[in-house]
Scaffold this motif. Structure first.
Motif, mmCIF file in Angstrom:
data_model
loop_
_atom_site.group_PDB
_atom_site.id
_atom_site.type_symbol
_atom_site.label_atom_id
_atom_site.label_comp_id
_atom_site.label_asym_id
_atom_site.label_seq_id
_atom_site.Cartn_x
_atom_site.Cartn_y
_atom_site.Cartn_z
ATOM 1 N N UNK A 24 -39.562 -26.576 79.925
ATOM 2 C CA UNK A 24 -40.972 -26.231 79.875
ATOM 3 C C UNK A 24 -41.147 -25.220 78.749
ATOM 4 N N UNK A 25 -41.862 -25.626 77.722
ATOM 5 C CA UNK A 25 -42.087 -24.758 76.565
ATOM 6 C C UNK A 25 -43.582 -24.704 76.266
ATOM 7 N N UNK A 26 -44.090 -23.490 76.099
ATOM 8 C CA UNK A 26 -45.505 -23.304 75.780
ATOM 9 C C UNK A 26 -45.623 -22.581 74.454
ATOM 10 N N UNK A 27 -46.270 -23.212 73.493
ATOM 11 C CA UNK A 27 -46.500 -22.674 72.158
ATOM 12 C C UNK A 27 -47.883 -22.015 72.175
ATOM 13 N N UNK A 28 -47.955 -20.739 71.764
ATOM 14 C CA UNK A 28 -49.220 -20.008 71.792
ATOM 15 C C UNK A 28 -49.476 -19.371 70.432
ATOM 16 N N UNK A 29 -50.604 -19.703 69.859
ATOM 17 C CA UNK A 29 -50.948 -19.206 68.525
ATOM 18 C C UNK A 29 -51.379 -17.743 68.555
ATOM 19 N N UNK A 78 -57.524 -18.111 76.288
ATOM 20 C CA UNK A 78 -58.782 -17.525 75.803
ATOM 21 C C UNK A 78 -58.570 -16.855 74.455
ATOM 22 N N UNK A 79 -59.417 -17.229 73.513
ATOM 23 C CA UNK A 79 -59.351 -16.642 72.186
ATOM 24 C C UNK A 79 -58.224 -17.189 71.327
ATOM 25 N N UNK A 80 -57.521 -18.197 71.795
ATOM 26 C CA UNK A 80 -56.415 -18.773 71.032
ATOM 27 C C UNK A 80 -56.205 -20.221 71.460
ATOM 28 N N UNK A 81 -55.080 -20.768 71.080
ATOM 29 C CA UNK A 81 -54.712 -22.127 71.458
ATOM 30 C C UNK A 81 -53.297 -22.115 72.008
ATOM 31 N N UNK A 82 -53.050 -22.998 72.971
ATOM 32 C CA UNK A 82 -51.724 -23.098 73.581
ATOM 33 C C UNK A 82 -51.439 -24.565 73.889
ATOM 34 N N UNK A 83 -50.182 -24.944 73.775
ATOM 35 C CA UNK A 83 -49.765 -26.301 74.132
ATOM 36 C C UNK A 83 -48.465 -26.204 74.912
ATOM 37 N N UNK A 84 -48.436 -26.854 76.072
ATOM 38 C CA UNK A 84 -47.263 -26.850 76.936
ATOM 39 C C UNK A 84 -46.642 -28.241 76.981
ATOM 40 N N UNK A 89 -37.104 -33.871 86.007
ATOM 41 C CA UNK A 89 -36.427 -35.078 86.470
ATOM 42 C C UNK A 89 -37.399 -36.192 86.811
ATOM 43 N N UNK A 90 -38.542 -35.858 87.417
ATOM 44 C CA UNK A 90 -39.478 -36.883 87.876
ATOM 45 C C UNK A 90 -40.884 -36.729 87.338
ATOM 46 N N UNK A 91 -41.092 -35.852 86.396
ATOM 47 C CA UNK A 91 -42.451 -35.573 85.943
ATOM 48 C C UNK A 91 -42.419 -35.117 84.486
ATOM 49 N N UNK A 92 -43.474 -35.431 83.775
ATOM 50 C CA UNK A 92 -43.647 -34.978 82.391
ATOM 51 C C UNK A 92 -45.110 -34.638 82.191
ATOM 52 N N UNK A 93 -45.371 -33.671 81.310
ATOM 53 C CA UNK A 93 -46.748 -33.276 81.065
ATOM 54 C C UNK A 93 -46.858 -32.656 79.677
ATOM 55 N N UNK A 94 -47.971 -32.934 79.006
ATOM 56 C CA UNK A 94 -48.349 -32.273 77.762
ATOM 57 C C UNK A 94 -49.766 -31.786 77.983
ATOM 58 N N UNK A 149 -42.926 -31.952 71.547
ATOM 59 C CA UNK A 149 -42.727 -30.593 71.023
ATOM 60 C C UNK A 149 -43.285 -30.469 69.609
ATOM 61 N N UNK A 150 -43.059 -31.473 68.775
ATOM 62 C CA UNK A 150 -43.610 -31.458 67.419
ATOM 63 C C UNK A 150 -45.140 -31.483 67.468
#
Length: 178
Positions: A24-29, A78-84, A89-94, A149-150
């Motif tokens: 689980x990786x969250x990119x936050x600007x 709030x005030x920015x952008x984030x992508x997770x 094993x049984x689930x994926x999410x973007x 991730x990209x």
């Protein structure tokens, strides 16, 4: 906008696989590691809880890494952008959020089933990365997490390099999210 290929995140997927069955990786600007931890209610440096998150300073912001999956509150962006990007094993999410709103959400296994306030906002990036947004893409599924991730990098303009990941992260406990 980054035009790095999805393969640039293969090292990260391998590194996470050594620690856990999921990622689980969250990119936050434009947030520091300390501010990102504060926004999710973690005290930087406090590892007294059962669940933790590591915050890595990155080019353009921060990347939060945890080995569970706590869906972050929309207010986090709030005030920015984030992508997770989450892959278990049984689930994926973007999930891509901007200023407190879920803009685009899909399962990396099914990128053509998008939801959110503007589900097609990242469509050009998705096509460029070879994600099947309307048609079959035979080689996609093997590389779907590195492509997600990209996409997170392209959506937020935050780049995590192996050098950033090699620097010790700032950690905090986030038991209340689980």
């Amino acid at each position: 906008m980054s035009d790095r290929p999805a393969e640039d995140y293969a090292w990260f997927v391998e590194a996470c696989a050594k620690e856990s069955d999921g990622i689980c990786a969250t990119f936050v600007r434009n947030l520091s590691a300390e501010e990102a931890l504060r926004r999710i209610g973690a005290t930087p440096g406090d590892i007294s809880g059962e669940w933790g998150v590591a915050a890595y300073a990155a080019y353009g912001g921060v990347v939060l890494v945890d080995y569970g999956y706590a869906e972050l509150p929309e207010a986090f962006s709030r005030g920015t952008e984030a992508a997770t990007v989450f892959a278990g094993l049984n689930d994926e999410d973007f999930v891509y959020m901007a200023n407190g709103v879920v803009v685009t959400r899909f399962e990396p296994y099914l990128p053509d089933w998008r939801q959110g306030s503007d589900p097609d906002r990242l469509l050009a990036h998705m096509r460029d990365l070879g994600m099947p947004v309307e048609e079959e893409a035979p080689d996609y599924y093997r590389m779907r997490i590195t492509r997600a991730l990209a996409l997170a990098e392209r959506a937020t303009s935050v780049h995590l390099s192996p050098a950033h990941y090699a620097v010790p992260a700032i950690v905090g406990s986030v038991d209340h999210l689980y």
